[in-house]
Design a protein around this motif. Structure first.
Motif, PDB file in Angstrom:
ATOM      1  N   ARG A   1       0.960  -1.162  -0.148  1.00  0.00           N
ATOM      2  CA  ARG A   1       0.009   0.089   0.036  1.00  0.00           C
ATOM      3  C   ARG A   1       0.842   1.309  -0.047  1.00  0.00           C
ATOM      4  NH1 ARG A   1      -5.268  -2.340   1.137  1.00  0.00           N
ATOM      5  NH2 ARG A   1      -5.861  -0.263   0.486  1.00  0.00           N
ATOM      6  N   THR A   2       0.287   2.464  -0.414  1.00  0.00           N
ATOM      7  CA  THR A   2       1.156   3.517  -0.642  1.00  0.00           C
ATOM      8  C   THR A   2       0.383   4.734  -0.107  1.00  0.00           C
ATOM      9  OG1 THR A   2       0.135   4.115  -2.729  1.00  0.00           O
ATOM     10  CG2 THR A   2       2.133   2.757  -2.662  1.00  0.00           C
ATOM     11  N   ARG A   3       1.377   5.860   0.204  1.00  0.00           N
ATOM     12  CA  ARG A   3       0.731   7.171   0.317  1.00  0.00           C
ATOM     13  C   ARG A   3       1.391   8.191  -0.173  1.00  0.00           C
ATOM     14  NH1 ARG A   3       1.671  11.729   3.756  1.00  0.00           N
ATOM     15  NH2 ARG A   3       3.822  11.051   4.364  1.00  0.00           N
ATOM     16  N   PHE A   4       0.689   9.150  -0.927  1.00  0.00           N
ATOM     17  CA  PHE A   4       1.044  10.210  -1.400  1.00  0.00           C
ATOM     18  C   PHE A   4       1.580  11.434  -0.599  1.00  0.00           C
ATOM     19  CE2 PHE A   4      -1.725   8.995  -5.335  1.00  0.00           C
ATOM     20  CZ  PHE A   4      -0.478   8.458  -5.798  1.00  0.00           C
ATOM     21  N   ALA A   5       2.675  12.087  -1.016  1.00  0.00           N
ATOM     22  CA  ALA A   5       2.934  13.326  -0.239  1.00  0.00           C
ATOM     23  C   ALA A   5       1.976  14.186  -0.154  1.00  0.00           C
ATOM     24  CB  ALA A   5       4.270  13.747  -0.695  1.00  0.00           C
ATOM     25  N   THR A   6       1.559  14.856   1.091  1.00  0.00           N
ATOM     26  CA  THR A   6       0.497  15.900   1.082  1.00  0.00           C
ATOM     27  C   THR A   6       1.026  17.273   0.624  1.00  0.00           C
ATOM     28  OG1 THR A   6       1.323  16.459   3.436  1.00  0.00           O
ATOM     29  CG2 THR A   6      -0.173  14.755   3.247  1.00  0.00           C
ATOM     30  N   ILE A   7       0.264  18.151   0.517  1.00  0.00           N
ATOM     31  CA  ILE A   7       0.528  19.569   0.041  1.00  0.00           C
ATOM     32  C   ILE A   7       1.575  20.234   0.975  1.00  0.00           C
ATOM     33  CG2 ILE A   7      -0.525  21.963  -0.237  1.00  0.00           C
ATOM     34  CD1 ILE A   7      -3.209  20.462  -1.426  1.00  0.00           C
ATOM     35  N   LYS A   8       1.259  20.012   2.169  1.00  0.00           N
ATOM     36  CA  LYS A   8       2.371  20.493   3.376  1.00  0.00           C
ATOM     37  C   LYS A   8       3.774  20.002   3.062  1.00  0.00           C
ATOM     38  CE  LYS A   8       2.706  21.368   8.273  1.00  0.00           C
ATOM     39  NZ  LYS A   8       2.225  21.117   9.113  1.00  0.00           N
ATOM     40  N   ASP A   9       3.768  18.359   2.915  1.00  0.00           N
ATOM     41  CA  ASP A   9       5.000  17.909   2.544  1.00  0.00           C
ATOM     42  C   ASP A   9       5.772  18.322   1.566  1.00  0.00           C
ATOM     43  OD1 ASP A   9       4.280  16.100   4.581  1.00  0.00           O
ATOM     44  OD2 ASP A   9       3.515  14.538   3.513  1.00  0.00           O
ATOM     45  N   ARG A  10       5.009  18.877   0.459  1.00  0.00           N
ATOM     46  CA  ARG A  10       5.655  19.247  -0.823  1.00  0.00           C
ATOM     47  C   ARG A  10       6.087  20.652  -0.853  1.00  0.00           C
ATOM     48  NH1 ARG A  10       1.673  17.914  -4.668  1.00  0.00           N
ATOM     49  NH2 ARG A  10       0.195  17.288  -3.167  1.00  0.00           N
ATOM     50  N   TYR A  11       5.186  21.688  -0.302  1.00  0.00           N
ATOM     51  CA  TYR A  11       5.483  22.912  -0.506  1.00  0.00           C
ATOM     52  C   TYR A  11       5.497  23.780   0.808  1.00  0.00           C
ATOM     53  CZ  TYR A  11       3.332  21.391  -4.852  1.00  0.00           C
ATOM     54  OH  TYR A  11       3.101  20.615  -6.157  1.00  0.00           O
ATOM     55  N   SER A  12       5.531  23.401   1.902  1.00  0.00           N
ATOM     56  CA  SER A  12       5.728  24.168   3.021  1.00  0.00           C
ATOM     57  C   SER A  12       7.330  24.670   3.150  1.00  0.00           C
ATOM     58  CB  SER A  12       5.160  23.429   4.251  1.00  0.00           C
ATOM     59  OG  SER A  12       5.123  24.329   5.402  1.00  0.00           O
ATOM     60  N   PHE A  13       7.207  25.970   3.554  1.00  0.00           N
ATOM     61  CA  PHE A  13       8.515  26.487   4.047  1.00  0.00           C
ATOM     62  C   PHE A  13       8.862  26.227   5.479  1.00  0.00           C
ATOM     63  CE2 PHE A  13       7.865  28.831   0.031  1.00  0.00           C
ATOM     64  CZ  PHE A  13       9.010  28.986  -0.369  1.00  0.00           C
ATOM     65  N   ARG A  14       7.866  25.820   6.144  1.00  0.00           N
ATOM     66  CA  ARG A  14       7.985  25.396   7.809  1.00  0.00           C
ATOM     67  C   ARG A  14       8.661  26.695   8.417  1.00  0.00           C
ATOM     68  NH1 ARG A  14       6.421  19.752   8.423  1.00  0.00           N
ATOM     69  NH2 ARG A  14       6.107  19.243   6.286  1.00  0.00           N
ATOM     70  N   LEU A  15       7.657  27.761   8.254  1.00  0.00           N
ATOM     71  CA  LEU A  15       8.093  29.140   8.898  1.00  0.00           C
ATOM     72  C   LEU A  15       9.670  29.526   8.588  1.00  0.00           C
ATOM     73  CD1 LEU A  15       6.267  28.611  12.366  1.00  0.00           C
ATOM     74  CD2 LEU A  15       5.458  29.826  10.408  1.00  0.00           C
ATOM     75  N   GLY A  16      10.069  29.239   7.538  1.00  0.00           N
ATOM     76  CA  GLY A  16      11.471  29.545   7.003  1.00  0.00           C
ATOM     77  C   GLY A  16      12.573  28.777   7.299  1.00  0.00           C
ATOM     78  N   SER A  17      12.063  27.783   7.855  1.00  0.00           N
ATOM     79  CA  SER A  17      13.213  26.756   8.209  1.00  0.00           C
ATOM     80  C   SER A  17      13.485  25.481   7.568  1.00  0.00           C
ATOM     81  CB  SER A  17      12.883  25.969   9.688  1.00  0.00           C
ATOM     82  OG  SER A  17      11.792  25.163   9.463  1.00  0.00           O
ATOM     83  N   ALA A  18      12.563  25.460   6.307  1.00  0.00           N
ATOM     84  CA  ALA A  18      12.664  24.252   5.348  1.00  0.00           C
ATOM     85  C   ALA A  18      12.614  24.670   4.098  1.00  0.00           C
ATOM     86  CB  ALA A  18      11.393  23.343   5.588  1.00  0.00           C
ATOM     87  N   ILE A  19      13.112  23.892   3.047  1.00  0.00           N
ATOM     88  CA  ILE A  19      13.135  24.015   1.433  1.00  0.00           C
ATOM     89  C   ILE A  19      11.997  23.145   0.775  1.00  0.00           C
ATOM     90  CG2 ILE A  19      14.565  23.882  -0.473  1.00  0.00           C
ATOM     91  CD1 ILE A  19      17.203  23.869   1.156  1.00  0.00           C
ATOM     92  N   PRO A  20      11.142  23.703   0.275  1.00  0.00           N
ATOM     93  CA  PRO A  20      10.008  22.690  -0.214  1.00  0.00           C
ATOM     94  C   PRO A  20      10.721  21.584  -1.221  1.00  0.00           C
ATOM     95  CG  PRO A  20       9.392  25.194  -0.445  1.00  0.00           C
ATOM     96  CD  PRO A  20      10.732  25.126   0.241  1.00  0.00           C
ATOM     97  N   ASN A  21       9.806  20.412  -1.466  1.00  0.00           N
ATOM     98  CA  ASN A  21      10.316  19.717  -2.429  1.00  0.00           C
ATOM     99  C   ASN A  21       9.023  19.062  -3.145  1.00  0.00           C
ATOM    100  OD1 ASN A  21      11.491  17.473  -3.407  1.00  0.00           O
ATOM    101  ND2 ASN A  21      12.020  16.340  -1.770  1.00  0.00           N
ATOM    102  N   PRO A  22       8.580  19.680  -4.399  1.00  0.00           N
ATOM    103  CA  PRO A  22       7.705  19.299  -4.975  1.00  0.00           C
ATOM    104  C   PRO A  22       7.887  17.886  -5.689  1.00  0.00           C
ATOM    105  CG  PRO A  22       8.172  21.513  -5.641  1.00  0.00           C
ATOM    106  CD  PRO A  22       9.215  20.789  -4.665  1.00  0.00           C
ATOM    107  N   SER A  23       9.078  17.375  -5.655  1.00  0.00           N
ATOM    108  CA  SER A  23       9.205  15.962  -6.345  1.00  0.00           C
ATOM    109  C   SER A  23       8.928  14.683  -5.589  1.00  0.00           C
ATOM    110  CB  SER A  23      10.605  16.051  -6.849  1.00  0.00           C
ATOM    111  OG  SER A  23      10.822  17.037  -7.940  1.00  0.00           O
TER     112      SER A  23
END
Length: 665
Positions: free
Chosen positions: A453-475
């Motif tokens: 079974r699988t789970r796709f990455a959520t919108i938050k997983d892919r695009y959130s900057f996490r209040l400036g502490s993260a780099i988004p990863n659309p891939s």
């Protein structure tokens, strides 16, 4: 250990039980009114087996479980948890969180589009007939993302000319609750209405809580809630085979987030309030006999989520001047449909073919800022073919193809005061499973299954900057698990029943935080492998017609193979529930249960919440055939405990309810 010993002594002196986690035949009789809404079920069809578990309305009421998360905690393999900084009540199923075990209402997805979670503390149980829980091996007809199973909230369906129940109650913390359900059914039509509300000004802390200087008269600061829910359903049954129903569910919530009071200097104390946590669902469900051997089922739905979160400067909750203060707004919706054909190819072979289309739209902004917009389209096609090899042995193979495509990703960058546009990406995943269901002699059964079974990455997983502490990863692509399950169950002399399960999940491509991808910044990547494995055991014993006892136990080991130093959080290794029921003089009923949880990690770097044991008890008296009164004590021993470090849970608290039930054929 003294607490555990005292808990056990009190429990067995009370010597009580109620059967849960299975079909409650007494409740589903027509005389009781309100059958489950069968159109809302999603099941794996085997000749004589159903891999899912069920918690009935009767059980939820008896245990005074008014929230879905607390009701689910009665099951083995399910762990109650709290996302402390957000004051969200959630559960884990065999170690999988709600992103991997999605929540449905009558088969309609109700999880939040942005991050895949849902605050189950906002979902009350008053208008539910049943909660259906599938672990590991769940129907592929649910659609995408059910990597670790699925949770389906099934509403009521009236069966009599008048089915009515109402309840009013009070509880500690200046809490009040009330609900009304009324339904009517005729040969061709039925109508079901429900309305309820829970309000509470605060919850009381344990008298054993050490940091009393941080409380006011033992009250947990900012722990208020106000949850209103309404539901309606109208159905049409033109003949013996067809049924059409329109359902509507409304939730209006308001809550505070109690501030962090732990010792971890890495955790920032937040002063958060949620003026609204609102959901609406409108859906049409139908089944139509196309031929004598083929049935068409359909669901069409529209679900909205409106949310506002206010962050304040301090515990006065009056000003918003500091850098971390804000007013955030979500305005989301999901629209979708699925079709399923069920065809009997022979007396032994059935073919279930289903297709899903779902569009998720997430819109968010802070006060005074433009709106960020994200949207995904998710598609799924699934095939299940239950086959009865013999009357006592069934095999259920299944195959599904899922696809998720991003159609818009426009994120407002506050630092640069401009929009960042991400390229549209798509992701595909293949799911497959096979299950064997054997009916042995004398009511015993043996089930075995393996599923990918699988789970796709959520919108938050892919695009959130996490209040400036993260780099988004659309891939980011889908994480996947191979789930194994072996379950044996049976009964002896109709008074003793048991079941035990061995399970294992090998998980790959886990979406995991990778630090210092750029100096001082992390990124979520498909970088992890893990193994979950464990044991579940359930026992019930009917001692007499009036006395029953029982227990369940869960052992769960979660190992991060790729990065052992990163701990999995929020789930204890051991969980025990002892429970029981005694009825005397026909009108009195005493229910007592004890729950034990071993310690659990609260952060990935090792902070823990201590082990705890709780004792709850309830006494009910039937005043007349229609009216009953009940009262009880939760956390009878006033234990100080937390589901997550730094966020203490309620101490000893009391409740008193008056209930009325009437069914007229």
């Amino acid at each position: 250990m003294r607490t555990v010993g005292a808990s056990l002594a009190i429990l067995w002196m009370a010597i009580s039980y109620t059967s849960y986690g299975q079909q409650d035949s007494s409740y589903t009789q027509v005389k009781k009114g309100n059958l489950i809404f069968s159109l809302g079920e999603v099941t794996v069809l085997a000749a004589k087996s159903d891999s899912s578990l069920h918690i009935t309305a009767a059980t939820m009421a008896k245990f005074n479980r008014t929230e879905v998360s607390h009701a689910l905690n009665l099951l083995s393999g399910v762990t109650l948890a709290n996302i402390g900084p957000r004051n969200e009540s959630v559960v884990f199923v065999r170690g999988f969180d709600l992103r991997q075990v999605p929540v449905f209402l009558d088969g309609v997805p109700v999880y939040v589009p942005y991050d895949g979670y849902v605050d189950m503390g906002r979902f009350t149980t008053f208008d539910l007939a049943q909660i259906q829980v599938s672990k590991g091996f769940s129907s592929l007809l649910y659609g995408a993302n059910n990597m670790g199973g699925a949770i389906n909230l099934i509403s009521r369906r009236p069966t009599n000319r008048l089915d009515l129940d109402a309840r009013v109650g009070v509880f500690s913390g200046n809490g009040r609750q009330w609900n009304l359900n009324v339904g009517t059914a005729s040969e061709r039509y039925y109508l079901q209405l429900g309305i309820s509300q829970i309000t509470q000004e605060h919850f009381p802390l344990s008298g054993n809580y050490a940091l009393k200087e941080q409380t006011v008269e033992g009250r947990r600061d900012n722990s208020y809630r106000n949850d209103f829910r309404a539901s309606a359903k109208i159905g049409f049954t033109p003949n013996q085979t067809d049924e059409y129903a329109i359902g509507y569910a409304l939730l209006r919530g308001e809550k505070g987030t109690p501030p962090y009071v732990g010792a971890d200097s890495r955790i920032m104390t937040r002063y958060w309030r949620w003026p609204n946590w609102d959901k609406e669902s409108l859906y049409l469900i139908s089944k139509t006999a196309i031929t004598s051997s083929t049935q068409l089922k359909s669901r069409i739905y529209y679900d909205t989520f409106d949310n506002s979160l206010f962050s304040f400067d301090d515990a006065t909750y009056t000003t918003q001047n500091r850098p971390f203060a804000f007013q955030s707004y979500y305005d989301d919706y999901t629209v979708g449909a699925n079709l399923e054909t069920v065809t009997s190819l022979s007396e032994k072979l059935t073919m279930n073919l289903g297709g899903h289309l779902k569009r998720d739209v997430h819109r968010e902004n802070n006060l005074g800022e433009p709106q960020s917009v994200f949207s995904d389209n998710t598609y799924s096609i699934a095939l299940e073919t239950p086959y009865a090899i013999t009357p006592a042995l069934s095999i259920v193979p299944g195959l599904a193809f899922n696809s998720r495509a991003s159609t818009e990703a426009k994120n407002f960058d506050r630092q640069n005061d401009s929009f960042m546009f991400f390229p549209n990406k798509s992701n595909q995943a293949l799911n497959a499973q096979i299950g064997f269901f054997a009916q042995l002699a004398n009511g015993h059964s043996l089930d075995a299954s393996i599923s990918r079974r699988t789970r796709f990455a959520t919108i938050k997983d892919r695009y959130s900057f996490r209040l400036g502490s993260a780099i988004p990863n659309p891939s980011l692509h889908a994480e996947h698990a191979v789930n194994y399950d072996l379950t044996y169950s049976g009964s002896i002399a109709s008074s003793f029943s048991f079941s035990t399960s061995l399970f294992r999940s090998d998980i790959a491509d886990i979406i995991q935080r990778v630090d210092d991808v750029e100096p001082g910044l992390f990124q979520l990547q498909n970088a992890g492998k893990a193994r979950f494995m464990g044991l579940e055991a359930n026992l019930t014993q009917k001692l007499t017609q009036q006395i029953q006892i029982g227990a369940n136990y869960t052992y769960l080991s979660r190992r991060n193979i790729t990065s052992p130093e990163i701990r999995f959080t929020d789930v204890p290794t051991n969980k025990i529930l002892l429970f029981g029921d005694i009825t005397f003089q026909r009108k009195w009923n005493l229910l007592t249960n004890m729950e034990y949880n071993s310690r659990r990690y609260s952060t990935s770097y090792g902070a823990t919440a201590d082990a705890f044991a709780l004792v709850n008890t309830r006494m009910a008296y039937q005043l007349s055939g229609a009216i009953s009164i009940e009262g009880g004590v939760n956390n009878l021993l006033d234990s100080h405990y937390a589901l997550v470090e730094g966020f203490p849970e309620p101490g000893r608290n009391f409740f008193l309810n008056l209930a009325f039930t009437m069914n007229k054929e």
